[in-house]
Write an enzyme that holds these catalytic residues in place. Structure first.
Site, PDB file in Angstrom:
ATOM      1  N   GLN A 191       0.833  -1.201   0.000  1.00  0.00           N
ATOM      2  CA  GLN A 191       0.000   0.000   0.000  1.00  0.00           C
ATOM      3  C   GLN A 191       0.868   1.252   0.000  1.00  0.00           C
ATOM      4  O   GLN A 191       1.237   1.769   1.056  1.00  0.00           O
ATOM      5  CB  GLN A 191      -0.955  -0.003   1.199  1.00  0.00           C
ATOM      6  N   PHE A 192       1.163   1.757  -1.197  1.00  0.00           N
ATOM      7  CA  PHE A 192       2.021   2.930  -1.317  1.00  0.00           C
ATOM      8  C   PHE A 192       1.385   4.165  -0.702  1.00  0.00           C
ATOM      9  O   PHE A 192       2.079   5.107  -0.306  1.00  0.00           O
ATOM     10  CB  PHE A 192       2.408   3.187  -2.776  1.00  0.00           C
ATOM     11  N   THR A 193       0.063   4.183  -0.546  1.00  0.00           N
ATOM     12  CA  THR A 193      -0.599   5.369  -0.009  1.00  0.00           C
ATOM     13  C   THR A 193      -0.255   5.633   1.449  1.00  0.00           C
ATOM     14  O   THR A 193      -0.568   6.710   1.968  1.00  0.00           O
ATOM     15  CB  THR A 193      -2.138   5.290  -0.177  1.00  0.00           C
TER      16      THR A 193
END
Length: 149
Positions: free
Chosen positions: A78-80
């Site tokens: 999850q890059f967010t």
């Protein structure tokens, strides 16, 4: 490297309606990789997750680790988690690692968790995923290898 660790009774991740990973009791780990992250950050994260004592012992105290309870792990990239919302209303992801670096470190974490004997399931890197979980407790923790919390 950042993660959101949730103690779960069960969790699953779907891509295009198909289950690609699911676990029973253990941890759902949302894992973000930053541009400055290294092998050392991955190793720190693995040790921290594996050693978290957040499962109840016979006295009802959070005193047992994932290893102690034979827990499973669902790891979802999850890059967010590197979204910076301090300025304006649209997050900036400028400190997230580029996909090639992020994938390599994510896979390193997956491999290290499996090497410790955990059943590890994953989502699909860079896919649009639907994540389902039954949070147990609820117990949700934030980990950051740079800030060491």
């Amino acid at each position: 490297m950042r993660s959101v660790v949730q103690r779960v009774k069960k969790a699953a991740v779907r891509v295009d309606g198909e289950v690609v990973g699911q676990i029973r009791s253990g941890f759902l780990v949302l894992l973000g990789v930053g541009e400055k992250d290294t092998d050392a950050d991955a190793a720190w994260m693995v040790e921290k997750i594996a050693g978290l004592r957040v499962f109840e012992d016979a006295d009802g105290k959070m005193n047992l680790s994932l290893l102690d309870v034979n827990g499973e792990v669902l790891l979802v990239s999850q890059f967010t988690l590197y979204g910076d919302c301090r300025k304006g209303k649209r997050p900036s992801f400028s400190t997230a690692a580029p996909p090639t670096q992020a994938r390599a470190l994510f896979e390193q974490v997956v491999g290290a968790m499996r090497a410790k004997g955990f059943i590890v399931e994953t989502g699909i890197f860079q896919a649009d995923m639907d994540v389902e979980l039954v949070n147990n407790g609820p117990v949700t923790l934030l980990l950051d290898s740079e800030k060491k919390f």
